[in-house]
Design a protein around this motif. Sequence first.
Motif, mmCIF file in Angstrom:
data_model
loop_
_atom_site.group_PDB
_atom_site.id
_atom_site.type_symbol
_atom_site.label_atom_id
_atom_site.label_comp_id
_atom_site.label_asym_id
_atom_site.label_seq_id
_atom_site.Cartn_x
_atom_site.Cartn_y
_atom_site.Cartn_z
ATOM 1 N N SER A 63 -7.357 4.023 1.406
ATOM 2 C CA SER A 63 -6.362 3.048 0.953
ATOM 3 C C SER A 63 -5.512 3.572 -0.202
ATOM 4 O O SER A 63 -4.298 3.349 -0.236
ATOM 5 C CB SER A 63 -7.054 1.738 0.542
ATOM 6 N N VAL A 106 -16.766 -8.718 -0.948
ATOM 7 C CA VAL A 106 -15.897 -7.730 -1.600
ATOM 8 C C VAL A 106 -14.465 -7.833 -1.074
ATOM 9 O O VAL A 106 -13.498 -7.788 -1.848
ATOM 10 C CB VAL A 106 -16.457 -6.308 -1.395
ATOM 11 N N LEU A 107 -14.307 -7.986 0.240
ATOM 12 C CA LEU A 107 -12.972 -8.026 0.835
ATOM 13 C C LEU A 107 -12.213 -9.289 0.439
ATOM 14 O O LEU A 107 -11.017 -9.222 0.109
ATOM 15 C CB LEU A 107 -13.073 -7.914 2.350
ATOM 16 N N LEU A 115 -2.891 -1.809 3.667
ATOM 17 C CA LEU A 115 -4.022 -2.586 4.174
ATOM 18 C C LEU A 115 -3.818 -2.975 5.632
ATOM 19 O O LEU A 115 -4.747 -2.911 6.443
ATOM 20 C CB LEU A 115 -4.224 -3.834 3.316
ATOM 21 N N MET A 125 -11.158 -8.880 -3.016
ATOM 22 C CA MET A 125 -10.017 -7.970 -3.077
ATOM 23 C C MET A 125 -8.718 -8.698 -2.746
ATOM 24 O O MET A 125 -7.716 -8.555 -3.459
ATOM 25 C CB MET A 125 -10.226 -6.817 -2.107
ATOM 26 N N MET A 145 -7.759 -10.852 -5.688
ATOM 27 C CA MET A 145 -7.222 -10.082 -6.812
ATOM 28 C C MET A 145 -5.768 -9.676 -6.551
ATOM 29 O O MET A 145 -4.925 -9.708 -7.454
ATOM 30 C CB MET A 145 -8.083 -8.844 -7.064
ATOM 31 N N ILE A 146 -5.477 -9.280 -5.300
ATOM 32 C CA ILE A 146 -4.099 -8.945 -4.937
ATOM 33 C C ILE A 146 -3.206 -10.173 -5.109
ATOM 34 O O ILE A 146 -2.112 -10.092 -5.674
ATOM 35 C CB ILE A 146 -4.034 -8.424 -3.486
#
Length: 213
Positions: A198, A70-71, A170, A74, A77-78
Motif C-alpha cells: 500500500s 484493523v481494517l 486501496l 484504518m 482513521m482515513i
Amino acid sequence: MAAEAVPREQVGSGAERVTAFVDGVVAIALTLLILPLMESVGEVAGAGDDALTWLGDHTGQLLSFVLSFVLIAMFWMIHHRLFADVERVTSSFMWLLAGWLLTIVWLPVATAIAGRMDDDDGVARTLYIGSLVLAALASLFVRLFLRAHPALHRAPRGAVLEGLALDLSLVILFGAALLLALAIPALGYWSMLVMLLSAPAQRLIGRMIGARS
C-alpha cells in the motif's frame, strides 16, 4: 436591493453532528465484530470444553476478527483525517457518506461469514474481500465529491491529491487481492498480503496524479 439567496444545497450545514454520527456508527460496527466470538464462548462453556479447545476450534474466527478490526479502524482513521478539513455538508454529501457507512456496517456480517466457513469457500472469500473493495470505492467517491466541491472544506490541493492517491491505492490493491483469490483459490485469504504494497502504491499513484511526495 437584497442579495440573492443561495440555495441551501450549495451552502450546506455544519459538519459536527455528521462527524459525531459517523464516529458512533463505526464504533458500533467495531463492537459487532466480537459478537460471534462471544456466542462461541458460551457454546464451548456449555459443552464443558476448556479455553484451549475454544482457541483451537475458533482460530479462523479470531484471525478474521483481528483483521476486520484493523481494517475498519484504518477506514475510520482515513475518514477522520478527511473530515478534519470538512466544514460544511450537503444532502448529496450525506447520502454518499451513508453509502460508505453501509459498507462499514456490512463488514461485521462478512467477517462472521468468513470466520465460520471453510477456508476453501469461494463465496465467503469473495463476499469478504469484495466488501473491502466496496468500502474503499465508497471512500474514494466521498473524496472525489469533496474535490469537486471545494466550498465544503478547507483542505489544500496537495492534501486532497494525497488522499486520492491513498483511496485509489486501496481500491486497486483490494481489487487485486480479490482477483488473485478468484484466479488462484489455493491462496485463500493470503491474497490479502498484497496490502503490504500500500505504501509504495500510494507513492506511485501520488506521483502520477501530481500529489506532493
